[in-house]
Design a protein around this motif. Structure first.
Motif, short mmCIF file in Angstrom:
data_model
loop_
_atom_site.label_atom_id
_atom_site.label_comp_id
_atom_site.label_asym_id
_atom_site.label_seq_id
_atom_site.Cartn_x
_atom_site.Cartn_y
_atom_site.Cartn_z
N ASN A 160 -26.24 -63.30 -19.84
CA ASN A 160 -26.42 -63.86 -21.18
C ASN A 160 -26.78 -62.83 -22.23
OD1 ASN A 160 -28.98 -63.36 -20.23
ND2 ASN A 160 -29.88 -65.23 -21.10
N TRP A 161 -26.96 -61.54 -21.81
CA TRP A 161 -27.26 -60.56 -22.85
C TRP A 161 -26.79 -59.15 -22.49
CZ3 TRP A 161 -30.83 -56.44 -22.41
CH2 TRP A 161 -31.55 -56.41 -21.22
N TYR A 162 -27.26 -58.58 -21.38
CA TYR A 162 -26.98 -57.17 -21.13
C TYR A 162 -25.50 -56.90 -20.91
CZ TYR A 162 -27.14 -52.47 -19.21
OH TYR A 162 -26.92 -51.12 -19.00
N VAL A 163 -24.89 -57.60 -19.98
CA VAL A 163 -23.48 -57.34 -19.67
C VAL A 163 -22.57 -57.61 -20.87
CG1 VAL A 163 -21.53 -58.03 -18.23
CG2 VAL A 163 -23.76 -57.59 -17.18
N PRO A 164 -22.67 -58.77 -21.53
CA PRO A 164 -21.80 -58.99 -22.69
C PRO A 164 -21.96 -57.93 -23.78
CG PRO A 164 -22.79 -61.05 -22.00
CD PRO A 164 -23.47 -59.97 -21.22
N PHE A 208 -10.78 -55.99 -18.23
CA PHE A 208 -11.80 -56.23 -17.22
C PHE A 208 -11.47 -57.47 -16.41
CE2 PHE A 208 -14.09 -53.39 -19.93
CZ PHE A 208 -15.05 -52.79 -19.13
N ASP A 209 -11.72 -57.38 -15.10
CA ASP A 209 -11.78 -58.54 -14.22
C ASP A 209 -13.25 -58.71 -13.86
OD1 ASP A 209 -9.03 -58.92 -14.23
OD2 ASP A 209 -8.74 -57.56 -12.54
N LEU A 210 -13.84 -59.86 -14.16
CA LEU A 210 -15.28 -60.04 -14.03
C LEU A 210 -15.61 -60.97 -12.87
CD1 LEU A 210 -16.17 -60.50 -17.82
CD2 LEU A 210 -16.19 -58.39 -16.47
N PHE A 211 -16.66 -60.61 -12.15
CA PHE A 211 -17.18 -61.45 -11.07
C PHE A 211 -18.69 -61.56 -11.24
CE2 PHE A 211 -19.31 -61.60 -6.88
CZ PHE A 211 -18.85 -62.84 -6.44
N GLN A 233 -22.93 -54.74 -23.40
CA GLN A 233 -22.33 -53.47 -22.99
C GLN A 233 -20.80 -53.55 -23.00
OE1 GLN A 233 -24.31 -50.90 -22.84
NE2 GLN A 233 -25.98 -52.35 -23.19
N LEU A 234 -20.25 -54.69 -22.60
CA LEU A 234 -18.80 -54.86 -22.65
C LEU A 234 -18.29 -54.80 -24.09
CD1 LEU A 234 -18.19 -57.67 -20.01
CD2 LEU A 234 -17.70 -55.24 -19.78
N ARG A 235 -19.02 -55.43 -24.99
CA ARG A 235 -18.61 -55.41 -26.41
C ARG A 235 -18.58 -53.97 -26.92
NH1 ARG A 235 -20.76 -54.49 -31.02
NH2 ARG A 235 -22.85 -54.25 -30.14
N ARG A 236 -19.62 -53.20 -26.61
CA ARG A 236 -19.71 -51.82 -27.10
C ARG A 236 -18.63 -50.95 -26.47
NH1 ARG A 236 -23.75 -49.35 -25.37
NH2 ARG A 236 -23.86 -47.79 -27.02
N PHE A 237 -18.39 -51.13 -25.18
CA PHE A 237 -17.38 -50.31 -24.52
C PHE A 237 -15.99 -50.62 -25.04
CE2 PHE A 237 -14.32 -49.61 -21.05
CZ PHE A 237 -14.49 -48.24 -20.86
N ARG A 238 -15.71 -51.89 -25.27
CA ARG A 238 -14.37 -52.27 -25.72
C ARG A 238 -14.10 -51.80 -27.13
NH1 ARG A 238 -12.72 -58.22 -23.91
NH2 ARG A 238 -10.67 -57.34 -24.30
N GLU A 239 -15.15 -51.55 -27.91
CA GLU A 239 -14.95 -50.93 -29.22
C GLU A 239 -14.44 -49.50 -29.07
OE1 GLU A 239 -18.67 -51.21 -31.24
OE2 GLU A 239 -18.38 -53.31 -31.82
N ALA A 240 -14.91 -48.82 -28.00
CA ALA A 240 -14.49 -47.45 -27.75
C ALA A 240 -13.18 -47.35 -26.98
CB ALA A 240 -15.60 -46.70 -26.99
N ALA A 241 -12.92 -48.34 -26.13
CA ALA A 241 -11.71 -48.31 -25.29
C ALA A 241 -11.08 -49.69 -25.27
CB ALA A 241 -12.06 -47.85 -23.88
N PRO A 242 -10.45 -50.11 -26.36
CA PRO A 242 -9.96 -51.49 -26.47
C PRO A 242 -8.82 -51.84 -25.54
CG PRO A 242 -9.23 -50.16 -28.34
CD PRO A 242 -10.23 -49.33 -27.59
N LYS A 243 -8.11 -50.85 -24.99
CA LYS A 243 -6.96 -51.15 -24.13
C LYS A 243 -7.34 -51.30 -22.66
CE LYS A 243 -3.48 -48.92 -27.05
NZ LYS A 243 -2.40 -47.89 -27.10
N ILE A 244 -8.58 -50.97 -22.31
CA ILE A 244 -9.02 -51.14 -20.92
C ILE A 244 -9.46 -52.59 -20.72
CG2 ILE A 244 -10.76 -50.49 -19.21
CD1 ILE A 244 -10.69 -47.68 -20.30
#
Length: 289
Positions: free
Chosen positions: A103-107, A122-125, A109-120
């Motif tokens: 509900n906070w940490y993972v979303p 994710f498959d999430l579990f 970090q994913l938001r920040r990373f996707r700003e830097a690497a938008p074409k990568i």
């Protein structure tokens, strides 16, 4: 047997029904049955017990399923690495993470990373610590954000942060006004806990053992929000991570004074497997933040 037959076998093993598996795969039942026959011939043993129209995976089948999943995952990992080498800014990261970080940490970090690497992609579990470890070992996930630290002989580990544990109590509880409390002071309190073998439950059991108490357990939950909901309803108290600032809660969180009352959250991946470039990029991004 080829990769397609292994994939069909996995679907059949998961559904244990030829009609359902054939419909999911978009093939005819005779085609699927013939493929199963070829897999069983290669295995040299029946992989299912036939009971009426149902199939039940037997001991041989469970062994085949374990290795089939790993084989499929290895091939997919190879394809991902090849694709990443051809274009380092694309590819997929298969990420596993704890329920309590969803509900906070993972979303964030994913938001920040996707700003830097938008074409990568994710498959999430999302799962419990033991399910996450199994997913990494089986090849279903590449890297995990988890706690506590998994088996060091099988996993590489990098700590991301440490969070203190606290005692969640109802509003108006005798501990509610305290700045901190020792876990031993709550020895007579009924406890709401997570089920075994959730990571937080193992940490709680260790803390109880350290201070020499064995409290009454009134309920074993599968999620922290359920624990806190029951605490708010007056069923007992619970050991939970200190909530992040600004989060809403119906309970009072009293920090525990015990020195080992903390949860280490970190990255874990298989020690015997090289990370694909997109996953390595994500790992280095988290380590550097």
């Amino acid at each position: 047997m080829n990769l397609e037959e292994l994939q069909w076998f996995v679907v059949l093993a998961e559904t244990e029904h030829v009609t359902e598996a054939a419909a999911e795969l978009g093939v005819s039942q005779p085609t699927l049955s013939r493929a199963l026959t070829r897999v069983e011939q290669k295995a040299g043993a029946p992989l299912f017990d036939r009971v009426g129209r149902r199939l039940h995976l037997n001991e041989y089948g469970r062994i085949m399923l374990e290795h089939a999943r790993r084989s499929i995952a290895e091939i997919q990992a190879a394809l991902d690495r090849i694709a990443a080498l051809r274009d380092p800014d694309t590819g997929r990261v298969r990420l596993a993470f704890l329920h309590s970080l969803a509900n906070w940490y993972v979303p964030e970090q994913l938001r920040r990373f996707r700003e830097a690497a938008p074409k990568i992609a994710f498959d999430l579990f999302q799962g419990a610590a033991h399910e996450i470890a199994e997913s990494i070992l089986d090849g279903g996930s590449d890297v995990a954000i988890t706690s506590p630290r998994p088996d060091p002989t099988a996993f590489v580990w990098h700590r991301l942060y440490v969070e203190r544990l606290c005692l969640a109590v109802p509003v108006g509880h005798r501990f509610a006004a305290r700045a901190r409390v020792s876990l031993s002071a709550a020895a007579d309190e009924p406890f709401v806990v997570l089920e075994k073998p959730f990571g937080l439950r193992l940490l709680t059991d260790d803390l109880w053992a350290e201070v020499g108490i064995s409290p009454e357990i009134v309920f074993e939950a599968s999620e922290i929000p359920t624990m806190e909901g029951l605490v708010a309803a007056g069923f007992g108290v619970a050991v939970v991570p200190v909530p992040r600032e600004g989060s809403e809660s119906r309970v009072v969180h009293v920090p525990l004074s015990n020195s080992r009352a903390k949860r280490e959250v970190g990255l874990a991946w298989r020690r015997d497997r090289q990370l694909a470039p997109p996953t390595e990029r994500f790992v280095q991004f988290l380590i550097g933040t």
